[in-house]
Motif scaffolding. Sequence first.
Motif, PDB file in Angstrom:
ATOM      1  N   UNK A  88      82.999  93.123  35.866  1.00  0.00           N
ATOM      2  CA  UNK A  88      83.888  91.960  35.920  1.00  0.00           C
ATOM      3  C   UNK A  88      84.071  91.481  37.348  1.00  0.00           C
ATOM      4  N   UNK A  89      84.290  92.406  38.264  1.00  0.00           N
ATOM      5  CA  UNK A  89      84.442  92.040  39.674  1.00  0.00           C
ATOM      6  C   UNK A  89      83.160  91.429  40.229  1.00  0.00           C
ATOM      7  N   UNK A  90      82.017  91.964  39.822  1.00  0.00           N
ATOM      8  CA  UNK A  90      80.732  91.416  40.270  1.00  0.00           C
ATOM      9  C   UNK A  90      80.549  89.997  39.745  1.00  0.00           C
ATOM     10  N   UNK A  91      80.906  89.767  38.488  1.00  0.00           N
ATOM     11  CA  UNK A  91      80.821  88.427  37.932  1.00  0.00           C
ATOM     12  C   UNK A  91      81.703  87.448  38.678  1.00  0.00           C
ATOM     13  N   UNK A  92      82.903  87.875  39.063  1.00  0.00           N
ATOM     14  CA  UNK A  92      83.822  87.027  39.831  1.00  0.00           C
ATOM     15  C   UNK A  92      83.219  86.701  41.191  1.00  0.00           C
ATOM     16  N   UNK A  93      82.636  87.721  41.843  1.00  0.00           N
ATOM     17  CA  UNK A  93      82.075  87.519  43.179  1.00  0.00           C
ATOM     18  C   UNK A  93      80.903  86.552  43.163  1.00  0.00           C
ATOM     19  N   UNK A  94      80.108  86.575  42.093  1.00  0.00           N
ATOM     20  CA  UNK A  94      78.901  85.751  42.038  1.00  0.00           C
ATOM     21  C   UNK A  94      79.139  84.394  41.402  1.00  0.00           C
ATOM     22  N   UNK A  95      80.317  84.176  40.851  1.00  0.00           N
ATOM     23  CA  UNK A  95      80.588  82.937  40.118  1.00  0.00           C
ATOM     24  C   UNK A  95      80.373  81.703  40.986  1.00  0.00           C
ATOM     25  N   UNK A  96      80.839  81.748  42.235  1.00  0.00           N
ATOM     26  CA  UNK A  96      80.794  80.566  43.097  1.00  0.00           C
ATOM     27  C   UNK A  96      79.398  80.248  43.593  1.00  0.00           C
ATOM     28  N   UNK A  97      78.464  81.196  43.509  1.00  0.00           N
ATOM     29  CA  UNK A  97      77.124  80.941  44.031  1.00  0.00           C
ATOM     30  C   UNK A  97      76.122  80.628  42.921  1.00  0.00           C
ATOM     31  N   UNK A  98      76.602  80.590  41.700  1.00  0.00           N
ATOM     32  CA  UNK A  98      75.714  80.298  40.566  1.00  0.00           C
ATOM     33  C   UNK A  98      76.018  78.896  40.050  1.00  0.00           C
ATOM     34  N   UNK A  99      75.004  78.056  39.932  1.00  0.00           N
ATOM     35  CA  UNK A  99      75.188  76.689  39.460  1.00  0.00           C
ATOM     36  C   UNK A  99      75.380  76.657  37.948  1.00  0.00           C
ATOM     37  N   UNK A 100      75.823  75.485  37.435  1.00  0.00           N
ATOM     38  CA  UNK A 100      75.958  75.334  35.986  1.00  0.00           C
ATOM     39  C   UNK A 100      74.624  75.560  35.291  1.00  0.00           C
ATOM     40  N   UNK A 101      73.550  75.042  35.906  1.00  0.00           N
ATOM     41  CA  UNK A 101      72.221  75.248  35.322  1.00  0.00           C
ATOM     42  C   UNK A 101      71.852  76.721  35.339  1.00  0.00           C
TER      43      UNK A 101
ATOM     44  N   UNK B   4      89.978  89.234  32.652  1.00  0.00           N
ATOM     45  CA  UNK B   4      89.352  88.014  33.169  1.00  0.00           C
ATOM     46  C   UNK B   4      90.350  86.895  33.402  1.00  0.00           C
ATOM     47  N   UNK B   5      91.591  87.046  32.940  1.00  0.00           N
ATOM     48  CA  UNK B   5      92.560  85.951  33.035  1.00  0.00           C
ATOM     49  C   UNK B   5      92.832  85.537  34.484  1.00  0.00           C
ATOM     50  N   UNK B   6      93.118  86.509  35.354  1.00  0.00           N
ATOM     51  CA  UNK B   6      93.441  86.177  36.746  1.00  0.00           C
ATOM     52  C   UNK B   6      92.245  85.557  37.463  1.00  0.00           C
ATOM     53  N   UNK B   7      91.038  86.156  37.394  1.00  0.00           N
ATOM     54  CA  UNK B   7      89.886  85.488  38.029  1.00  0.00           C
ATOM     55  C   UNK B   7      89.633  84.086  37.487  1.00  0.00           C
ATOM     56  N   UNK B   8      89.712  83.896  36.175  1.00  0.00           N
ATOM     57  CA  UNK B   8      89.465  82.572  35.599  1.00  0.00           C
ATOM     58  C   UNK B   8      90.503  81.563  36.084  1.00  0.00           C
TER      59      UNK B   8
END
Length: 255
Positions: A86-99, A184-188
Amino acid sequence: MPIFDPYFVTVAVIAVLVVGLSKAGLLGSLGMVGVPLLSLVMPARDAAGIMLPVLLAMDVIAVWTYRKEVDWRILRIMLPGAAVGTLLGWALWSVVSDAGVLLFVGVVTLLFILDALLPLRKKLEGLPPSRLWGNFWGGFAGFTSFISHTGGPPFQIYVLPQRLTPAIYSGTSAFFFAIVNSAKLIPYFFLGQLNVHNLQLSAALIPVGIVGVLAGVWLVRRISMKWFYRIAYWLVFLLALKLVWDGARGVFWGL
């Protein structure tokens, strides 16, 4: 977003109903098609944000239904890995495009289909559960769940070979994803996925999800799933191909 478009409404209702049925243990990992289906009518990230409150509402029903039928040993093994994922997904969220999210969801969906055709789970049956193996698949489930709510297949790869009774499996799955979704609530929130517009759509879809869970609980012991799964896997396979194509066009060709 075409909220009152009949096509949008139809896709959204079908997606949430399928997820609700899977929460009751009826459709297994087919619940992972919720975000891929919604991605046909909205950006993948918005689809993930809209689905989270709906998932949490359905988790409440599923956890209450199976509250006495849980394998806590599996949860103790998988949840630490899920927290890291979950933490890894949060960290990478900003560098991954919608595509990129679209492509990732499509690839994960294809892996799910390949797992059904080339059943790794059957090959693993009879092996003693490994804590390291459980941490790995828990982490993968946490990561894919954060990105696109597609944590079902990694969870199943570790849990299904242990041959739990259907009720214990459903209860363990319900508690695992209720905990992961709550985390996931707080990261989202900080990522802006729980904005007013998304929450309004979530609120409209929550009753549909609850109906799906209740219907699944009622149907789970009353219908044969043989032909349903044959048709459903083909539909999911075609959907995955479309998502991979659309995502690849955006990632590699900028279309």
